[in-house]
Design an enzyme around this catalytic site. Structure first.
Site, mmCIF file in Angstrom:
data_model
loop_
_atom_site.group_PDB
_atom_site.id
_atom_site.type_symbol
_atom_site.label_atom_id
_atom_site.label_comp_id
_atom_site.label_asym_id
_atom_site.label_seq_id
_atom_site.Cartn_x
_atom_site.Cartn_y
_atom_site.Cartn_z
ATOM 1 N N ASP A 22 4.677 6.801 -21.951
ATOM 2 C CA ASP A 22 4.088 6.611 -23.281
ATOM 3 C C ASP A 22 4.168 5.153 -23.736
ATOM 4 O O ASP A 22 5.077 4.428 -23.339
ATOM 5 C CB ASP A 22 4.832 7.525 -24.273
ATOM 6 C CG ASP A 22 4.046 7.750 -25.548
ATOM 7 O OD1 ASP A 22 2.862 7.356 -25.613
ATOM 8 O OD2 ASP A 22 4.622 8.322 -26.487
ATOM 9 N N HIS A 39 -3.487 0.764 -20.515
ATOM 10 C CA HIS A 39 -3.464 1.772 -19.437
ATOM 11 C C HIS A 39 -3.490 1.091 -18.068
ATOM 12 O O HIS A 39 -2.874 1.575 -17.120
ATOM 13 C CB HIS A 39 -4.640 2.732 -19.584
ATOM 14 C CG HIS A 39 -4.546 3.596 -20.813
ATOM 15 N ND1 HIS A 39 -3.396 4.263 -21.153
ATOM 16 C CD2 HIS A 39 -5.447 3.892 -21.793
ATOM 17 C CE1 HIS A 39 -3.593 4.925 -22.280
ATOM 18 N NE2 HIS A 39 -4.828 4.719 -22.696
ATOM 19 N N SER A 67 -3.028 14.716 -20.246
ATOM 20 C CA SER A 67 -2.702 16.072 -20.699
ATOM 21 C C SER A 67 -3.968 16.842 -21.087
ATOM 22 O O SER A 67 -5.035 16.232 -21.303
ATOM 23 C CB SER A 67 -1.752 16.012 -21.900
ATOM 24 O OG SER A 67 -2.464 15.636 -23.059
ATOM 25 N N ARG A 73 -9.144 12.442 -27.158
ATOM 26 C CA ARG A 73 -9.209 10.993 -27.455
ATOM 27 C C ARG A 73 -10.669 10.535 -27.473
ATOM 28 O O ARG A 73 -11.544 11.219 -26.941
ATOM 29 C CB ARG A 73 -8.417 10.222 -26.398
ATOM 30 C CG ARG A 73 -6.934 10.523 -26.495
ATOM 31 C CD ARG A 73 -6.094 9.576 -25.691
ATOM 32 N NE ARG A 73 -4.692 9.880 -25.916
ATOM 33 C CZ ARG A 73 -3.691 9.039 -25.729
ATOM 34 N NH1 ARG A 73 -3.922 7.824 -25.292
ATOM 35 N NH2 ARG A 73 -2.441 9.393 -25.969
ATOM 36 N N LEU A 133 8.855 10.622 -0.572
ATOM 37 C CA LEU A 133 8.831 10.900 -2.013
ATOM 38 C C LEU A 133 7.662 11.836 -2.298
ATOM 39 O O LEU A 133 6.545 11.590 -1.848
ATOM 40 C CB LEU A 133 8.625 9.590 -2.798
ATOM 41 C CG LEU A 133 8.397 9.735 -4.304
ATOM 42 C CD1 LEU A 133 9.703 10.108 -5.020
ATOM 43 C CD2 LEU A 133 7.851 8.444 -4.910
HETATM 44 C C1 FPP Z 1 0.331 7.329 -23.064
HETATM 45 O O1 FPP Z 1 0.199 6.120 -23.775
HETATM 46 C C2 FPP Z 1 -0.308 7.234 -21.766
HETATM 47 C C3 FPP Z 1 -1.339 8.027 -21.314
HETATM 48 C C4 FPP Z 1 -1.943 9.092 -22.125
HETATM 49 C C5 FPP Z 1 -1.940 7.820 -20.006
HETATM 50 C C6 FPP Z 1 -1.000 7.448 -18.907
HETATM 51 C C7 FPP Z 1 -1.812 6.820 -17.862
HETATM 52 C C8 FPP Z 1 -1.452 5.767 -17.087
HETATM 53 C C9 FPP Z 1 -0.135 5.114 -17.075
HETATM 54 C C10 FPP Z 1 -2.439 5.161 -16.187
HETATM 55 C C11 FPP Z 1 -3.086 6.048 -15.192
HETATM 56 C C12 FPP Z 1 -2.211 6.965 -14.428
HETATM 57 C C13 FPP Z 1 -2.183 7.074 -13.070
HETATM 58 C C14 FPP Z 1 -1.560 8.256 -12.426
HETATM 59 C C15 FPP Z 1 -2.761 6.047 -12.210
HETATM 60 P P1 FPP Z 1 -0.598 6.133 -25.138
HETATM 61 O O2 FPP Z 1 -2.006 5.789 -24.850
HETATM 62 O O3 FPP Z 1 -0.422 7.437 -25.843
HETATM 63 O O4 FPP Z 1 0.119 4.985 -25.905
HETATM 64 P P2 FPP Z 1 0.328 4.886 -27.478
HETATM 65 O O5 FPP Z 1 1.162 6.074 -27.894
HETATM 66 O O6 FPP Z 1 1.075 3.600 -27.637
HETATM 67 O O7 FPP Z 1 -1.025 4.874 -28.116
#
Ligand code: FPP
Length: 248
Positions: A22, A39, A67, A73, A133
Site C-alpha cells: 500500500d 505503481h 483486489s 478505481r 520461492l
Molecule cells: C496500493 O497502493 C497498491 C495497489 C492497489 C496496486 C499494487 C500494485 C503494484 C505494486 C504494481 C503491480 C503489481 C505487480 C504484481 C507487478 P494505493 O494505490 O492504494 O496507494 P494509496 O493508498 O497511497 O493511494
C-alpha cells in the site's frame, strides 16, 4: 534477536510472507507525480523484495496486486495497472524463472484482458517446476470472493455438512497446498485487512509500517523479519511452563 544476511532457514524465519503493498499513490503525490508513477515505482520495488526473499530463505511470498474492489478505481488507473501487469509478465518472466521463482495466481481470471489471462497462465505453466520461492500473485482477488467460490464448489461437489472442516475448506481455497501466511506486512500505516486472505490470516503475525510500498526495500524487510523473530506465537494456546510457574 537480529537476523544477519543471508538469513538461515529456521523457525524464526517465516515460511510464508504476505504483503499488502500500500501507499503507491501517496508516494507519487508526495513527489508531484501521477499515481501510475507510484505503481511503477512499486513494481520496481517488488523486484527488490522478491530477490531479498530468495536471499533470506523465504519459501512463499504472496502479494496483493489487484483486489476485487480495485475495479472501482478510475478507468485510467485500472487500465494503467493492467498494462503494468502485462508488461511485467512480458519482461520479467524470464528473470523470475531464472531465479527459481514458481508463480501462482490467486483470484479469478475471467475479468482480466485476454492478453493478461494468457500471460498469467503461461507464467504459471513455465515456472511450475521451480522451487526456490513460490510467488502467489493475488490478482482480481478478494477474500470474500474466495470463500464464496469455495462454498459454491463444495456444494457443487455434494459435500455433506458434517464433512466441512478447516482442512476441507482449505482444499477449496485459491491457496490450496500453500501453508497459511506466518507474517503479513502492510505498508503505508493503514490498520485494515482490506479483504486480504481473511481465512488464511487467522493466526498470522502482523507487521505494519508507515513506509510507503515503493520505499519498503530490503532493509525494511529485514526489520520486519527481526520483529517477527522476537514474537511469541502461541496460536491461542498457553505455554505449559506458565502453568509450572503458577502451580509449581
Ligand atoms: C496500493 O497502493 C497498491 C495497489 C492497489 C496496486 C499494487 C500494485 C503494484 C505494486 C504494481 C503491480 C503489481 C505487480 C504484481 C507487478 P494505493 O494505490 O492504494 O496507494 P494509496 O493508498 O497511497 O493511494
Amino acid at each position: 534477536m537480529t537476523l544477519k544476511a543471508p538469513v538461515a532457514p529456521s523457525s524464526t524465519v517465516p515460511q510464508h510472507i504476505a504483503i499488502i503493498m500500500d501507499g503507491n499513490g501517496r508516494w507519487a503525490r508526495k513527489r508531484g507525480l501521477p499515481r501510475l508513477a507510484g505503481h511503477k515505482a512499486g513494481t520496481e520495488n517488488l523486484r527488490r523484495i522478491i530477490k531479498a526473499c530468495v536471499e533470506f530463505g523465504i519459501k512463499y511470498l504472496t502479494i496483493y496486486a489487484f483486489s476485487t474492489e480495485n475495479w472501482g478505481r478510475p478507468p485510467e488507473e485500472v487500465d494503467g495497472l493492467m498494462r503494468i501487469l502485462e508488461d511485467v509478465i512480458e519482461h520479467e518472466l524470464k528473470e523470475l524463472d531464472r531465479q527459481g521463482v514458481q508463480i501462482h495466481h490467486l483470484g479469478q481470471l475471467d475479468r482480466l484482458s485476454p492478453k493478461l489471462q494468457k500471460g498469467v497462465l503461461e507464467a504459471v505453466e513455465q515456472t511450475r517446476n521451480n522451487d526456490r520461492l513460490v510467488l502467489n500473485v493475488a490478482l482480481n482477488y478478494g477474500g470474500r470472493d474466495e470463500i464464496i467460490h469455495a462454498f459454491r464448489q463444495m456444494l457443487a461437489d455434494g459435500v455433506k455438512p458434517e464433512e466441512v472442516t478447516v482442512e476441507l475448506v482449505g482444499k477449496y481455497l485459491y491457496t490450496v497446498g500453500i501453508p497459511d501466511p506466518d507474517l503479513i506486512i502492510r505498508t503505508s500505516g493503514e490498520l485494515r485487512i482490506s479483504n486480504f486472505m481473511i481465512w488464511q490470516a487467522a493466526y498470522a503475525e502482523w507487521y505494519v509500517t508507515p513506509t510507503y510500498w515503493p520505499d519498503f526495500g530490503r532493509e525494511e524487510l529485514r526489520k520486519a523479519l527481526d520483529e517477527y523473530a522476537s514474537r511469541d506465537r502461541r496460536f491461542g494456546k498457553v505455554d505449559s511452563s506458565e502453568y509450572g510457574e503458577i502451580n509449581g
